[in-house]
Write a protein that holds these residues in place. Sequence first.
Motif, PDB file in Angstrom:
ATOM      1  N   ARG A  53       3.488 -21.236  17.343  1.00 39.24           N
ATOM      2  CA  ARG A  53       3.415 -19.664  17.470  1.00 39.24           C
ATOM      3  C   ARG A  53       4.248 -18.883  16.637  1.00 39.24           C
ATOM      4  NH1 ARG A  53       0.123 -17.985  21.526  1.00 39.24           N
ATOM      5  NH2 ARG A  53      -1.056 -19.627  22.636  1.00 39.24           N
TER       6      ARG A  53
ATOM      7  N   GLN B  78       0.908 -15.267  17.099  1.00 41.54           N
ATOM      8  CA  GLN B  78      -0.290 -15.994  16.678  1.00 41.54           C
ATOM      9  C   GLN B  78      -0.217 -17.689  16.964  1.00 41.54           C
ATOM     10  OE1 GLN B  78      -3.002 -14.390  15.590  1.00 41.54           O
ATOM     11  NE2 GLN B  78      -2.475 -12.530  14.648  1.00 41.54           N
ATOM     12  N   ASN B  79      -1.010 -18.037  17.252  1.00 35.40           N
ATOM     13  CA  ASN B  79      -1.178 -19.531  17.380  1.00 35.40           C
ATOM     14  C   ASN B  79      -1.704 -20.165  16.070  1.00 35.40           C
ATOM     15  OD1 ASN B  79      -1.819 -22.288  17.778  1.00 35.40           O
ATOM     16  ND2 ASN B  79      -2.337 -21.987  19.791  1.00 35.40           N
TER      17      ASN B  79
ATOM     18  N   ILE C 242      -5.259 -19.953  14.521  1.00 33.24           N
ATOM     19  CA  ILE C 242      -5.690 -18.543  13.836  1.00 33.24           C
ATOM     20  C   ILE C 242      -6.926 -18.479  12.847  1.00 33.24           C
ATOM     21  CG2 ILE C 242      -4.225 -19.097  11.950  1.00 33.24           C
ATOM     22  CD1 ILE C 242      -2.820 -16.452  12.193  1.00 33.24           C
ATOM     23  N   SER C 243      -7.355 -17.453  12.828  1.00 36.86           N
ATOM     24  CA  SER C 243      -8.404 -16.935  11.913  1.00 36.86           C
ATOM     25  C   SER C 243      -8.081 -17.003  10.447  1.00 36.86           C
ATOM     26  CB  SER C 243      -9.283 -15.923  12.076  1.00 36.86           C
ATOM     27  OG  SER C 243      -8.662 -14.724  11.875  1.00 36.86           O
TER      28      SER C 243
ATOM     29  N   ASP D 222      -6.591 -13.478   9.940  1.00 34.57           N
ATOM     30  CA  ASP D 222      -5.619 -13.131  10.690  1.00 34.57           C
ATOM     31  C   ASP D 222      -4.201 -13.771   9.866  1.00 34.57           C
ATOM     32  OD1 ASP D 222      -6.261 -11.460  12.492  1.00 34.57           O
ATOM     33  OD2 ASP D 222      -6.343 -12.982  14.067  1.00 34.57           O
ATOM     34  N   ALA D 223      -4.553 -15.259   9.357  1.00 31.59           N
ATOM     35  CA  ALA D 223      -3.658 -15.887   8.691  1.00 31.59           C
ATOM     36  C   ALA D 223      -2.972 -15.309   7.247  1.00 31.59           C
ATOM     37  CB  ALA D 223      -4.143 -17.114   8.433  1.00 31.59           C
TER      38      ALA D 223
ATOM     39  N   LEU E  11      -0.804 -12.494   8.411  1.00 33.23           N
ATOM     40  CA  LEU E  11       0.487 -12.909   8.965  1.00 33.23           C
ATOM     41  C   LEU E  11       1.162 -13.616   7.821  1.00 33.23           C
ATOM     42  CD1 LEU E  11       1.985 -13.773  11.375  1.00 33.23           C
ATOM     43  CD2 LEU E  11       0.848 -16.064  11.429  1.00 33.23           C
TER      44      LEU E  11
END
Length: 255
Positions: free
Chosen positions: A63, A67-68, A72-73, A76-77, A80
């Motif tokens: 994490r 976010q895991n 993670i989508s 989102d990645a 991130l």
Amino acid sequence: MSDTVITVLNVVTRFGKNVVHDGISLNVRRGEIYGLLGGSGSGKSTLMKEIIMLLRPQSGEIRVLGQNLLTISRSDAAILRHQWGVLFQAGALYSSLTVRENVGIKLKEYTDLPLKLIRDIVRLKINMVGLPEHAADLYPAELSGGMVKRASLARALAMDPKLLFLDEPTSGLDPVGAEAFDNLILKLREILGLTVVMVTHDLDSIWTVVDRFAVLGEKKVIAEGTLNEVRQNPHPVIKKFFRGKRGLIRSRNGG
Ligand SMILES: Nc1ncnc2c1ncn2[C@@H]1O[C@H](COP(=O)(O)OP(=O)(O)O)[C@@H](O)[C@H]1O
Ligand SMILES: [Mg+2]
């Protein structure tokens, strides 16, 4: 808001039959400078690459900033990835671009900022890492080893990341250059409020910059904690590590 910004839980990594991590767990707290230590081949760089989504472990959980990474989508990645800057072991500047162009490349690629503003940000970053103004127009081949590291650091900081990942940032520098770089990291952490993860085998760095660290060995985390905590650890690998590097400590501190 959570105090933990990176959680690694039971990570297992294999390359073919080569088991590199067999259940690695550690936590990085907000605002700290966290060291990853261990012998050559113990899986430090591999773990760092997993934390920044360049590699995927076979099992376990990672994490980062809540976010895991396994679930993670894509969108989102992508967001991130802009929350961290990375300084790879080799520095890895583009040799055909000047320092200014290297530092500005992500700002050009990922933002709509006007060129004039990008130029100002780039100048600020170059200044921030302690490079002279004229270095902006030099090519990587024209820089000293220490300057390459600083230019790479300026590039890693271009997008104002929350996290900074450094893979052996002081390797290849002489003791004076290494100490100056360590002090720069300390200063930037304070000014920018960064959380820093630093792969290192330089015991001096652990003495001067690292708040807590993990020692990787035998495919596990052998010890984790502050210098004083880890030094108490009776594990033979830890004992050997501190015994073997004493000469180095003396050399950088000048006696
Ligand atoms: N992409 C890869 N493919 C196959 N094996 C790899 C790869 N990356 C690393 N390894 C292996 O994983 C082990 C750990 O490597 P690495 O993480 O680079 O160690 P360290 O950074 O601690 O020196 C080594 O045995 C290395 O050969
Ligand atoms: Mg490595």
